[in-house]
Design an enzyme around this catalytic site. Structure first.
Site, PDB file in Angstrom:
ATOM      1  N   LYS A 153      36.767  -0.809 -32.846  1.00 58.02           N
ATOM      2  CA  LYS A 153      37.437  -0.087 -32.027  1.00 58.02           C
ATOM      3  C   LYS A 153      38.213  -1.245 -30.820  1.00 58.02           C
ATOM      4  CE  LYS A 153      35.647   4.391 -32.587  1.00 58.02           C
ATOM      5  NZ  LYS A 153      35.419   5.621 -32.299  1.00 58.02           N
ATOM      6  N   GLY A 206      31.624   9.558 -30.736  1.00 64.79           N
ATOM      7  CA  GLY A 206      31.642   8.954 -29.297  1.00 64.79           C
ATOM      8  C   GLY A 206      30.937  10.098 -28.127  1.00 64.79           C
ATOM      9  N   GLU A 243      34.700  12.126 -40.639  1.00 63.28           N
ATOM     10  CA  GLU A 243      34.377  12.018 -39.235  1.00 63.28           C
ATOM     11  C   GLU A 243      34.642  12.992 -38.401  1.00 63.28           C
ATOM     12  OE1 GLU A 243      33.981   7.287 -38.149  1.00 63.28           O
ATOM     13  OE2 GLU A 243      36.170   7.865 -37.855  1.00 63.28           O
ATOM     14  N   ASN A 296      33.125  -0.145 -36.856  1.00 63.95           N
ATOM     15  CA  ASN A 296      34.594   0.080 -36.259  1.00 63.95           C
ATOM     16  C   ASN A 296      34.440  -0.402 -34.693  1.00 63.95           C
ATOM     17  OD1 ASN A 296      37.095   0.544 -35.443  1.00 63.95           O
ATOM     18  ND2 ASN A 296      36.855   2.843 -35.675  1.00 63.95           N
ATOM     19  N   SER A 348      28.695   9.354 -33.934  1.00 64.70           N
ATOM     20  CA  SER A 348      27.455   9.147 -33.237  1.00 64.70           C
ATOM     21  C   SER A 348      26.384   9.031 -34.381  1.00 64.70           C
ATOM     22  CB  SER A 348      27.064  10.437 -32.431  1.00 64.70           C
ATOM     23  OG  SER A 348      27.970  10.548 -31.378  1.00 64.70           O
ATOM     24  N   GLU A 364      41.771   8.614 -33.948  1.00 70.49           N
ATOM     25  CA  GLU A 364      42.302   8.317 -32.496  1.00 70.49           C
ATOM     26  C   GLU A 364      43.611   7.557 -32.810  1.00 70.49           C
ATOM     27  OE1 GLU A 364      38.857   5.518 -31.839  1.00 70.49           O
ATOM     28  OE2 GLU A 364      37.666   7.069 -31.424  1.00 70.49           O
ATOM     29  N   HIS A 387      42.326   7.010 -38.821  1.00 66.50           N
ATOM     30  CA  HIS A 387      41.474   7.342 -37.852  1.00 66.50           C
ATOM     31  C   HIS A 387      41.673   8.343 -36.815  1.00 66.50           C
ATOM     32  CE1 HIS A 387      38.217   7.086 -34.799  1.00 66.50           C
ATOM     33  NE2 HIS A 387      37.492   6.480 -35.447  1.00 66.50           N
TER      34      HIS A 387
HETATM   35  P1  13P Z   1      30.845   6.645 -32.655  1.00 64.63           P
HETATM   36  O1  13P Z   1      29.906   6.033 -33.541  1.00 64.63           O
HETATM   37  O2  13P Z   1      31.071   5.899 -31.462  1.00 64.63           O
HETATM   38  O3  13P Z   1      30.759   7.897 -32.524  1.00 64.63           O
HETATM   39  O4  13P Z   1      32.309   6.545 -33.439  1.00 64.63           O
HETATM   40  C1  13P Z   1      32.540   6.772 -34.688  1.00 64.63           C
HETATM   41  C2  13P Z   1      33.861   6.258 -35.305  1.00 64.63           C
HETATM   42  O5  13P Z   1      34.882   6.658 -34.702  1.00 64.63           O
HETATM   43  C3  13P Z   1      33.898   5.316 -36.197  1.00 64.63           C
HETATM   44  O6  13P Z   1      35.050   4.885 -36.528  1.00 64.63           O
END
Ligand code: 13P
Length: 252
Positions: free
Chosen positions: A11, A174, A168, A9, A214, A98, A96
């Protein structure tokens, strides 16, 4: 047997040129050494058509990171599921954290998006997961179950075949703070049980449930070694081909 998957992803990262360079690098690496899992990359909308064309004859599938909750019409700036499908993309990431948090996507809105994505022939990677506060209050199971019930448990068994779940935990995204493999396995097993309660044991057994938060080459083997963890949804570590390949190699 359910599919093993490593999905990236991106982003809101990479210009079109940078994205094309990354997709090309990944295509070359994976052509030289076939992966033992399905590989998907989730890119911003503007990359989809170019990257899908570039990866047309490769084993890498392409995913959008979102789509609209409306079919078409006067919704300035939105991108419909039909438009995503027309680029050659196969998947869309929905739910997601976010999107839920920064763009106020409610379970009802996500349900519309899921329905439109499936109706337009896309497969859905549906994300669920609790915040740190909810984890500390031991509410992770209730949160995951409610997120599933709110947006995807209305689907028919036939539609469900096109759903991949991604667990997640928000506190691990992150942050460099990964759920331990035991913590992740515990909730993945719970999620599979929730799926079994609605769709039966066989469909639950065929559902891929990915871990995200992560995840990197160093912790992927332990996470993917757990019986209910079928791969990963990768943010930061999907932005460099060698890092992403390191995670794909966890399935060797
Ligand atoms: P990270 O791998 O950067 O922690 O992000 C995970 C994520 O949100 C994948 O959709």
């Amino acid at each position: 047997m359910r599919k093993k998957i490593v999905a990236g992803n991106w982003k809101m990262n990479k210009t079109l040129q940078e994205g094309v360079a990354l997709a090309t690098e990944l295509k070359d690496i994976l052509a030289a050494e076939k992966p033992n899992c399905e590989v998907i990359i989730g890119t911003p909308f503007i990359h989809l058509a170019t990257v899908s064309e570039l990866l047309k004859d490769s084993i890498i599938a392409v995913s959008a990171e979102n789509c609209a909750d409306k079919e078409s019409g006067a919704y300035t700036g939105e991108v419909s599921a039909a438009m995503v499908k027309s680029t050659g993309a196969e998947y869309v990431i929905l739910g997601h954290s976010e999107r839920r948090e920064y763009y106020n996507e409610t379970p009802e809105i996500l349900k519309e998006k899921v329905d439109l994505a499936l109706a337009n022939g896309l497969k859905v990677i549906f994300c669920i997961g609790e915040s740190l506060e909810q984890r500390e209050a031991n509410q992770q199971e209730a949160v995951c179950k409610a997120e599933l019930a709110g947006s995807v448990f209305h689907l028919t068994p036939e539609q469900w075949k096109n759903i991949v779940i991604a667990y997640e935990p928000i506190w691990a995204i992150g942050t460099g703070k990964t759920a331990t493999a035991e913590q992740a396995e515990e909730i993945h097993a719970f999620i599979r049980k929730c799926v079994a309660d609605v769709y039966g044991a066989q469909i639950a057994d065929e559902t891929s449930i990915l871990y995200g938060g992560s995840c990197k080459a160093s912790n992927a083997p332990e996470l993917f070694g757990k019986p209910d963890i079928d791969g990963g949804l990768i943010g930061g570590a999907s932005l460099k081909a060698p890092d992403f390949k390191g995670i794909i190699d966890a399935w060797k």
